[in-house]
Motif scaffolding. Structure first.
Motif, PDB file in Angstrom:
ATOM      1  N   ASN A 183       3.951  -1.771  -5.929  1.00  0.00           N
ATOM      2  CA  ASN A 183       5.056  -1.620  -5.220  1.00  0.00           C
ATOM      3  C   ASN A 183       5.181  -1.988  -3.957  1.00  0.00           C
ATOM      4  OD1 ASN A 183       3.594  -0.169  -2.477  1.00  0.00           O
ATOM      5  ND2 ASN A 183       3.632   1.937  -4.130  1.00  0.00           N
ATOM      6  N   HIS A 184       4.184  -3.382  -3.838  1.00  0.00           N
ATOM      7  CA  HIS A 184       4.319  -3.654  -2.254  1.00  0.00           C
ATOM      8  C   HIS A 184       4.247  -3.314  -1.070  1.00  0.00           C
ATOM      9  CE1 HIS A 184       5.202  -7.106  -5.666  1.00  0.00           C
ATOM     10  NE2 HIS A 184       6.460  -6.326  -5.521  1.00  0.00           N
ATOM     11  N   ARG A 185       4.318  -1.898  -0.845  1.00  0.00           N
ATOM     12  CA  ARG A 185       4.512  -0.462  -0.106  1.00  0.00           C
ATOM     13  C   ARG A 185       2.978  -0.421   0.082  1.00  0.00           C
ATOM     14  NH1 ARG A 185       9.845   0.050  -1.342  1.00  0.00           N
ATOM     15  NH2 ARG A 185      10.977  -1.087   0.456  1.00  0.00           N
ATOM     16  N   ALA A 186       2.631   0.261  -0.955  1.00  0.00           N
ATOM     17  CA  ALA A 186       0.703   0.835  -0.826  1.00  0.00           C
ATOM     18  C   ALA A 186      -0.312   0.129   0.027  1.00  0.00           C
ATOM     19  CB  ALA A 186       0.480   1.346  -1.997  1.00  0.00           C
ATOM     20  N   PRO A 187      -0.967   0.247   1.028  1.00  0.00           N
ATOM     21  CA  PRO A 187      -2.417   0.199   1.408  1.00  0.00           C
ATOM     22  C   PRO A 187      -3.172  -0.955   0.209  1.00  0.00           C
ATOM     23  CG  PRO A 187      -1.798   2.260   2.450  1.00  0.00           C
ATOM     24  CD  PRO A 187      -1.328   2.078   1.110  1.00  0.00           C
ATOM     25  N   TRP A 188      -3.419  -2.011   0.842  1.00  0.00           N
ATOM     26  CA  TRP A 188      -4.381  -2.308   0.147  1.00  0.00           C
ATOM     27  C   TRP A 188      -5.997  -2.293   0.186  1.00  0.00           C
ATOM     28  CZ3 TRP A 188      -8.334  -6.567   1.264  1.00  0.00           C
ATOM     29  CH2 TRP A 188      -9.492  -7.818   0.395  1.00  0.00           C
ATOM     30  N   LYS A 189      -5.896  -2.694  -1.484  1.00  0.00           N
ATOM     31  CA  LYS A 189      -7.599  -2.012  -1.512  1.00  0.00           C
ATOM     32  C   LYS A 189      -8.172  -3.155  -2.069  1.00  0.00           C
ATOM     33  CE  LYS A 189      -7.271   2.901  -0.659  1.00  0.00           C
ATOM     34  NZ  LYS A 189      -7.610   4.226  -1.198  1.00  0.00           N
ATOM     35  N   GLN A 190      -8.877  -3.710  -2.741  1.00  0.00           N
ATOM     36  CA  GLN A 190      -9.588  -4.847  -2.665  1.00  0.00           C
ATOM     37  C   GLN A 190      -9.479  -4.858  -4.336  1.00  0.00           C
ATOM     38  OE1 GLN A 190     -12.943  -6.737  -2.118  1.00  0.00           O
ATOM     39  NE2 GLN A 190     -12.770  -8.754  -2.920  1.00  0.00           N
ATOM     40  N   GLY A 191      -8.931  -5.517  -5.616  1.00  0.00           N
ATOM     41  CA  GLY A 191      -8.635  -4.836  -6.757  1.00  0.00           C
ATOM     42  C   GLY A 191      -6.864  -4.559  -7.060  1.00  0.00           C
ATOM     43  N   ASN A 192      -6.863  -3.748  -5.610  1.00  0.00           N
ATOM     44  CA  ASN A 192      -5.040  -3.080  -6.114  1.00  0.00           C
ATOM     45  C   ASN A 192      -3.347  -4.326  -6.148  1.00  0.00           C
ATOM     46  OD1 ASN A 192      -4.004  -3.333  -3.613  1.00  0.00           O
ATOM     47  ND2 ASN A 192      -4.450  -1.050  -3.338  1.00  0.00           N
ATOM     48  N   HIS A 193      -4.299  -5.481  -5.465  1.00  0.00           N
ATOM     49  CA  HIS A 193      -3.677  -6.635  -5.406  1.00  0.00           C
ATOM     50  C   HIS A 193      -1.737  -5.819  -5.037  1.00  0.00           C
ATOM     51  CE1 HIS A 193      -5.363  -8.770  -8.788  1.00  0.00           C
ATOM     52  NE2 HIS A 193      -5.301  -8.367  -9.490  1.00  0.00           N
ATOM     53  N   GLU A 194      -2.258  -4.811  -4.347  1.00  0.00           N
ATOM     54  CA  GLU A 194      -0.877  -4.521  -3.049  1.00  0.00           C
ATOM     55  C   GLU A 194      -0.478  -6.013  -1.958  1.00  0.00           C
ATOM     56  OE1 GLU A 194       1.201  -2.696  -3.245  1.00  0.00           O
ATOM     57  OE2 GLU A 194       1.082  -0.763  -4.748  1.00  0.00           O
ATOM     58  N   GLU A 195       0.495  -5.731  -1.437  1.00  0.00           N
ATOM     59  CA  GLU A 195       0.526  -7.166   0.045  1.00  0.00           C
ATOM     60  C   GLU A 195       0.976  -6.172   0.841  1.00  0.00           C
ATOM     61  OE1 GLU A 195       2.858  -6.920  -1.886  1.00  0.00           O
ATOM     62  OE2 GLU A 195       2.641  -8.066  -3.279  1.00  0.00           O
ATOM     63  N   GLY A 196       2.187  -5.439   0.650  1.00  0.00           N
ATOM     64  CA  GLY A 196       2.957  -5.167   1.985  1.00  0.00           C
ATOM     65  C   GLY A 196       4.069  -5.525   2.028  1.00  0.00           C
ATOM     66  N   PHE A 197       4.772  -6.292   1.227  1.00  0.00           N
ATOM     67  CA  PHE A 197       5.607  -7.128   1.744  1.00  0.00           C
ATOM     68  C   PHE A 197       6.438  -6.426   2.484  1.00  0.00           C
ATOM     69  CE2 PHE A 197       9.727  -9.479   0.829  1.00  0.00           C
ATOM     70  CZ  PHE A 197       9.527 -10.819   1.148  1.00  0.00           C
ATOM     71  N   LEU A 198       7.420  -5.335   1.107  1.00  0.00           N
ATOM     72  CA  LEU A 198       8.276  -4.490   1.608  1.00  0.00           C
ATOM     73  C   LEU A 198       7.847  -3.756   2.700  1.00  0.00           C
ATOM     74  CD1 LEU A 198       9.514  -3.325  -1.630  1.00  0.00           C
ATOM     75  CD2 LEU A 198      10.835  -4.908  -0.474  1.00  0.00           C
ATOM     76  N   PHE A 199       6.585  -3.430   2.684  1.00  0.00           N
ATOM     77  CA  PHE A 199       6.200  -2.478   4.276  1.00  0.00           C
ATOM     78  C   PHE A 199       6.830  -2.970   5.348  1.00  0.00           C
ATOM     79  CE2 PHE A 199       3.012  -1.710   7.385  1.00  0.00           C
ATOM     80  CZ  PHE A 199       3.222  -0.287   7.129  1.00  0.00           C
ATOM     81  N   GLY A 200       6.224  -3.918   5.295  1.00  0.00           N
ATOM     82  CA  GLY A 200       6.840  -5.264   6.260  1.00  0.00           C
ATOM     83  C   GLY A 200       8.057  -5.458   6.457  1.00  0.00           C
ATOM     84  N   LEU A 201       8.753  -5.771   5.630  1.00  0.00           N
ATOM     85  CA  LEU A 201      10.450  -6.275   5.329  1.00  0.00           C
ATOM     86  C   LEU A 201      11.146  -4.986   5.952  1.00  0.00           C
ATOM     87  CD1 LEU A 201      12.660  -7.711   5.127  1.00  0.00           C
ATOM     88  CD2 LEU A 201      12.812  -7.326   2.584  1.00  0.00           C
ATOM     89  N   ASP A 202      10.432  -3.379   5.502  1.00  0.00           N
ATOM     90  CA  ASP A 202      11.352  -2.498   6.148  1.00  0.00           C
ATOM     91  C   ASP A 202      11.115  -2.357   7.555  1.00  0.00           C
ATOM     92  OD1 ASP A 202      11.631  -1.173   3.667  1.00  0.00           O
ATOM     93  OD2 ASP A 202       9.795  -0.186   3.743  1.00  0.00           O
TER      94      ASP A 202
END
Length: 392
Positions: free
Chosen positions: A351-370
């Motif tokens: 979802n590009h907002r969840a915290p990253w944990k190795q293996g979940n592939h989240e990168e925080g793009f939308l977290f940062g854009l917000d």
């Protein structure tokens, strides 16, 4: 499409002799017309949405006066005319010295690896394939081709033209985002809480060289056990680097800023705290309330398009940037840099907002854009008095 645009000196002279002065003028006019046509598509494509918003700080009361260009005698075609003619035959090539000199006050590479970008002609740039990419696999090209075909995202990225080979190297040709702006304000913002690929940190071996790099940046950063071993893992080092900037906590970091009449600011790693970020953005915006509103609206549009795109539901967007430009008449913002964009496994949902944990592939793009949108909206003009810690 792959195009090899290299001609030897014999074939060049042969082409010039067959064309003659009139043919040179025709070919040059053709490439200029094509470039002009590209500009119209690039800036005013109704089907693709507005790529920038026009506004004027001070409307001009005097009509514009056209100044005729000096005529070039047809019997003695100029070197620039020859260059344009050959380019028309070759489709395109890196800019000649003449074009580079004429554009030196308008074109610059704000950030990224030196030499990775070069102006290719009026309105386009060539970007070199990322080092380390497999010869048959170009993630950035694939991302641009997919996004250019996406009805939602094609207006949020630079116009993509083609993949090509020149002089034994591989490039992609893109819209020159600086084209059409006059001495603009420019900001390059790296997005995400993680700007490294998971593949890059899978190796758990502790490395002395990364320990030395960490100590040079912050002697107190290693733990007691890391000091004893005099080594750290790649994951530990990369996370440490993200924490050095605003990436880890805010989901974005300011890579570089260019203000009118000044050299770029490219060392902004210490701009980390929210107040520092707000001060830097306030200085970038100055007193231009129209630009602030237009930039905010554009970033909200990009966020909406991002969330509606199937491509981003199935890909992690690592190391990408938001590129913001404005001058006295225009405002633009685009999503750029896809060399580290990768498709996620089919069983993974991001979802590009969840915290990253190795293996979940989240990168925080939308977290940062917000957070970026919020800071641009709220950064007060009084915050310009708080100088960020930067060096030129």
């Amino acid at each position: 499409m792959t195009v090899t645009s290299k001609m030897n000196s014999v074939s060049r002279q042969s082409v010039l002799s067959r064309l003659g002065p009139g043919g040179l003028l025709y070919a040059a006019n053709k490439i200029i017309a094509v470039a002009s046509g590209k500009d119209e598509d690039r800036w005013r494509g109704k089907d693709e949405g507005a790529l920038f918003k026009r506004w004027r700080r001070t409307p001009s009361s005097e009509p514009a006066t056209a100044v005729p260009a000096p005529a070039t005698p047809q019997s003695q075609p100029s070197e620039l005319l020859k260059f344009l003619a050959i380019n028309a035959l070759e489709l395109s090539a890196p800019a000649s010295d003449a074009l580079l000199k004429s554009r030196s006050s308008e074109w610059f590479q704000l950030s990224g690896h030196p030499g990775s970008l070069a102006p290719a002609g009026p309105g386009t740039v060539w970007k070199r394939r990322a080092a380390g990419d497999h010869p048959t696999h170009n993630p950035e090209r694939d991302a641009y081709e997919a996004l250019a075909a996406c009805p939602y995202m094609r207006s949020a990225i630079p116009r993509y033209y083609r993949d090509l080979e020149y002089g034994g190297e591989h490039f992609i040709e893109l819209q020159d985002l600086l084209h059409g702006f006059r001495d603009p304000h420019v900001m390059d913002i790296k997005m995400g809480t993680r700007t490294f690929l998971e593949d890059e940190v899978r190796n758990a071996r502790a490395r002395p060289d990364l320990y030395e790099k960490m100590v040079r940046l912050d002697p107190k950063a290693p733990t007691e056990s890391e000091h004893a071993a005099r080594a750290v893992t790649k994951l530990r080092y990369m996370q440490f680097r993200e924490q050095q900037s605003s990436s880890a906590e805010q989901g974005f970091r300011i890579e570089a800023v260019k203000l009118p009449g000044q050299p770029p600011l490219t060392d902004l790693q210490k701009v980390k705290e929210p107040k520092q970020l707000a001060a830097t953005i306030a200085r970038f915006l100055g007193d231009e309330k129209h630009a602030r509103r237009a930039i905010t609206a554009r970033l909200r549009e990009i966020r909406d398009l991002f969330e509606r795109s199937e491509f981003f539901r199935t890909h992690e967007i690592v190391g990408s940037s938001i590129f913001i430009i404005y001058d006295e008449e225009r405002v633009g913002a685009w999503l750029i840099d896809f060399a580290k964009t990768r498709r996620v496994p089919e069983d993974i949902v991001v979802n590009h907002r969840a915290p990253w944990k190795q293996g979940n592939h989240e990168e925080g793009f939308l977290f940062g854009l917000d957070r970026l949108i919020n800071i641009i909206e709220t950064a007060g003009l009084s915050e310009k008095d708080s100088e960020p810690e930067v060096t030129r």
